[in-house]
Design an enzyme around this catalytic site. Sequence first.
Site, mmCIF file in Angstrom:
data_model
loop_
_atom_site.group_PDB
_atom_site.id
_atom_site.type_symbol
_atom_site.label_atom_id
_atom_site.label_comp_id
_atom_site.label_asym_id
_atom_site.label_seq_id
_atom_site.Cartn_x
_atom_site.Cartn_y
_atom_site.Cartn_z
ATOM 1 N N ARG A 176 42.206 3.986 0.031
ATOM 2 C CA ARG A 176 42.380 4.333 -1.318
ATOM 3 C C ARG A 176 41.942 5.545 -1.914
ATOM 4 N NH1 ARG A 176 40.272 -1.345 -4.117
ATOM 5 N NH2 ARG A 176 39.960 -2.344 -2.522
ATOM 6 N N CYS A 280 28.167 -1.176 -6.527
ATOM 7 C CA CYS A 280 27.810 -2.455 -5.810
ATOM 8 C C CYS A 280 26.133 -2.588 -6.503
ATOM 9 C CB CYS A 280 27.641 -2.470 -4.276
ATOM 10 S SG CYS A 280 26.480 -1.083 -3.777
ATOM 11 N N GLU A 382 31.870 -11.666 -8.002
ATOM 12 C CA GLU A 382 31.674 -10.252 -8.276
ATOM 13 C C GLU A 382 33.202 -9.974 -9.041
ATOM 14 O OE1 GLU A 382 32.070 -7.461 -4.941
ATOM 15 O OE2 GLU A 382 30.520 -6.426 -5.936
HETATM 16 P P1 NAD Z 1 36.915 -3.647 0.812
HETATM 17 O O1 NAD Z 1 36.153 -4.890 1.463
HETATM 18 O O2 NAD Z 1 38.328 -4.064 0.380
HETATM 19 O O3 NAD Z 1 37.167 -2.360 1.897
HETATM 20 C C1 NAD Z 1 36.080 -2.048 2.413
HETATM 21 C C2 NAD Z 1 36.740 -1.441 3.902
HETATM 22 O O4 NAD Z 1 37.085 -2.601 4.748
HETATM 23 C C3 NAD Z 1 37.756 -0.330 3.777
HETATM 24 O O5 NAD Z 1 37.621 0.655 4.652
HETATM 25 C C4 NAD Z 1 39.122 -1.310 4.310
HETATM 26 O O6 NAD Z 1 40.045 -0.479 4.620
HETATM 27 C C5 NAD Z 1 38.627 -2.391 5.173
HETATM 28 N N1 NAD Z 1 39.289 -3.471 5.057
HETATM 29 C C6 NAD Z 1 39.928 -3.960 3.879
HETATM 30 N N2 NAD Z 1 40.765 -5.222 4.022
HETATM 31 C C7 NAD Z 1 40.309 -5.676 5.596
HETATM 32 C C8 NAD Z 1 40.712 -6.631 6.275
HETATM 33 N N3 NAD Z 1 41.287 -7.594 5.808
HETATM 34 N N4 NAD Z 1 40.154 -6.662 7.481
HETATM 35 C C9 NAD Z 1 39.572 -5.491 7.797
HETATM 36 N N5 NAD Z 1 38.877 -4.444 7.077
HETATM 37 C C10 NAD Z 1 39.539 -4.561 6.030
HETATM 38 O O7 NAD Z 1 35.973 -3.185 -0.204
HETATM 39 P P2 NAD Z 1 36.325 -1.981 -1.349
HETATM 40 O O8 NAD Z 1 37.066 -2.564 -2.352
HETATM 41 O O9 NAD Z 1 36.868 -0.832 -0.944
HETATM 42 O O10 NAD Z 1 34.952 -1.912 -2.026
HETATM 43 C C11 NAD Z 1 34.322 -2.408 -3.123
HETATM 44 C C12 NAD Z 1 33.411 -3.542 -2.404
HETATM 45 O O11 NAD Z 1 32.342 -3.027 -1.684
HETATM 46 C C13 NAD Z 1 32.865 -4.507 -3.493
HETATM 47 O O12 NAD Z 1 32.531 -5.744 -3.132
HETATM 48 C C14 NAD Z 1 31.025 -3.705 -3.488
HETATM 49 O O13 NAD Z 1 30.358 -4.549 -4.014
HETATM 50 C C15 NAD Z 1 31.045 -3.452 -2.133
HETATM 51 N N6 NAD Z 1 30.322 -2.495 -1.910
HETATM 52 C C16 NAD Z 1 28.925 -2.855 -1.172
HETATM 53 C C17 NAD Z 1 27.902 -1.943 -1.076
HETATM 54 C C18 NAD Z 1 26.633 -2.278 -0.625
HETATM 55 O O14 NAD Z 1 25.978 -1.369 -0.073
HETATM 56 N N7 NAD Z 1 26.339 -3.542 -0.545
HETATM 57 C C19 NAD Z 1 28.294 -0.597 -1.527
HETATM 58 C C20 NAD Z 1 29.325 -0.012 -2.062
HETATM 59 C C21 NAD Z 1 30.404 -1.227 -2.150
#
Ligand code: NAD
Length: 498
Positions: A176, A280, A382
């Site tokens: 994104r 997060c 969330e």
């Molecule tokens: P997301 O899970 O949609 O995506 C994260 C990554 O996973 C991306 O690179 C994406 O391309 C990949 N991805 C997406 N769908 C996938 C699938 N089906 N199979 C394999 N890979 C896949 O997360 P997001 O929307 O980009 O980010 C927000 C989320 O991240 C929130 O839940 C937030 O709380 C979390 N977050 C956690 C932390 C932490 O340290 N705990 C830090 C930042 C964000």
Amino acid sequence: MRIIDHVIAGHSGGGAARTGEVFDPNTGQVQAHVQFGTQAELDRAVAAAQAAQPAWAATNPQRRARVMFNFKALVEANMDELAHLLSSEHGKVIADAKGDIQRGLEVIEFACGIPHALKGEYTQGAGPGIDVYSMRQPLGIGAGITPFNFPAMIPLWMSGVAIAVGNAFILKPSERDPSVPVRLAELFREAGLPEGILQVVHGDKEMVDAILDHPAIAAVSFVGSSDIAHYVYRRGVEAGKRVQAMGGAKNHGIVMPDADLDQVVADLSGAAFGSAGERCMALPVVVPVGDRTADALREKLIPAIEKLRVGVSTDAEAHYGPVVNAAHKARVEGWIQTGVDEGAELVVDGRGFTLQGHEEGFFIGPSLFDRVTPQMKSYQEEIFGPVLQIVRAPDFESALRLPSEHQYGNGVAIFTRNGHAAREFAARVNVGMVGINVPIPVPVAYHSFGGWKRSAFGDINQHGMEGVRFWTKTKTITQRWPDGSPDGGNAFVIPTMG
Ligand code: NAD
């Protein structure tokens, strides 16, 4: 239209069958397409990493650290450009985008001290004429898969430490907002990092699966939502890799009756609504202890929330900008409706907000719910948007139970003037990162970051010494240099130091 390409072996990756759309959240328009890579691009990146990594690992740690020093200076020199680029794809305001980059740079500052962090342990005379020492060696090739919400900080959490200890690193950033990770890789190259040591491959699930299954990748660090974190953890471990996978969050702020409510309102405004709640470590749940605290807090929160300025991400006066895309906007507004349907009291409704001149932008006004209960789905999950939920608790013990029993356990904060209550809370709460009168307790770079329960799978945190442990393996050497005289030992018995 602009095409955002991979960075493989220092060069662009070439054409791809599939691409993804990258939006400008301020206008709602597509501003670029990002290449979606396949196994073939990953194989090329792995081959380049394999060719480059042994020489990088053999480079002395002080020289590796110098690349980190150079990189830090280059990022600082390009801060404005990077912040605007980040803001134009993510939607966070410029000052916040600079904070995103700066928090990542703080991990680079930690990595500048890597010679010290890599020193092993030594015992002289562990037995007769026997010395024991240990060394930390890089794993080889590591990979990082990162979320959209911190497109600079999180790639730097991982790559800074992974590279400084001597690994090659392949980054799969969020599709994104993929431009800043590409620029960071270019700046690393300019800083003197050899070709093949940091590469960027773009894509979606197909690329993630290729990374998880690739036999030459030794470790995977993931940050994103919990279901995907769990999936990445299981599949990566099944393939024999070391995996750390950070997931979602629902952080609570406990407000004790003795708290300074004006300060709490100021802290909550930033922690709940900053970056449109897409952090997060945001504080989307506030738990006032006692109805009097709840009523007084609510009275102060309403005008503070109504004063928040939602604007385009380049508006220096705006408190927060748009959310990342239309699907996310619809999801957040869907959760607001769920809250209403479940019987929570919607005190301030941010739906239907439009910004004049930017009617197609992904803006959501701030929302406040009161009388949210632990049974509600909108509390359990969330939301990741500009929505603050008040959950009233009758006493300290009930307040302590809420974050402790929640499925997520990333961060939590307590606001109080009572040192005993704060100390008790910090010791007993079942959550990984705790703030005492600190609303967003993200640990500094030389400590480490990691939540508990469904907020993190795997057992080693990000950055600091935990990061060094994650990206290295320990070798322990037991040595003896006999003086030539027979030692009369019995080789059939397990050697002991007795
Ligand atoms: P997301 O899970 O949609 O995506 C994260 C990554 O996973 C991306 O690179 C994406 O391309 C990949 N991805 C997406 N769908 C996938 C699938 N089906 N199979 C394999 N890979 C896949 O997360 P997001 O929307 O980009 O980010 C927000 C989320 O991240 C929130 O839940 C937030 O709380 C979390 N977050 C956690 C932390 C932490 O340290 N705990 C830090 C930042 C964000």
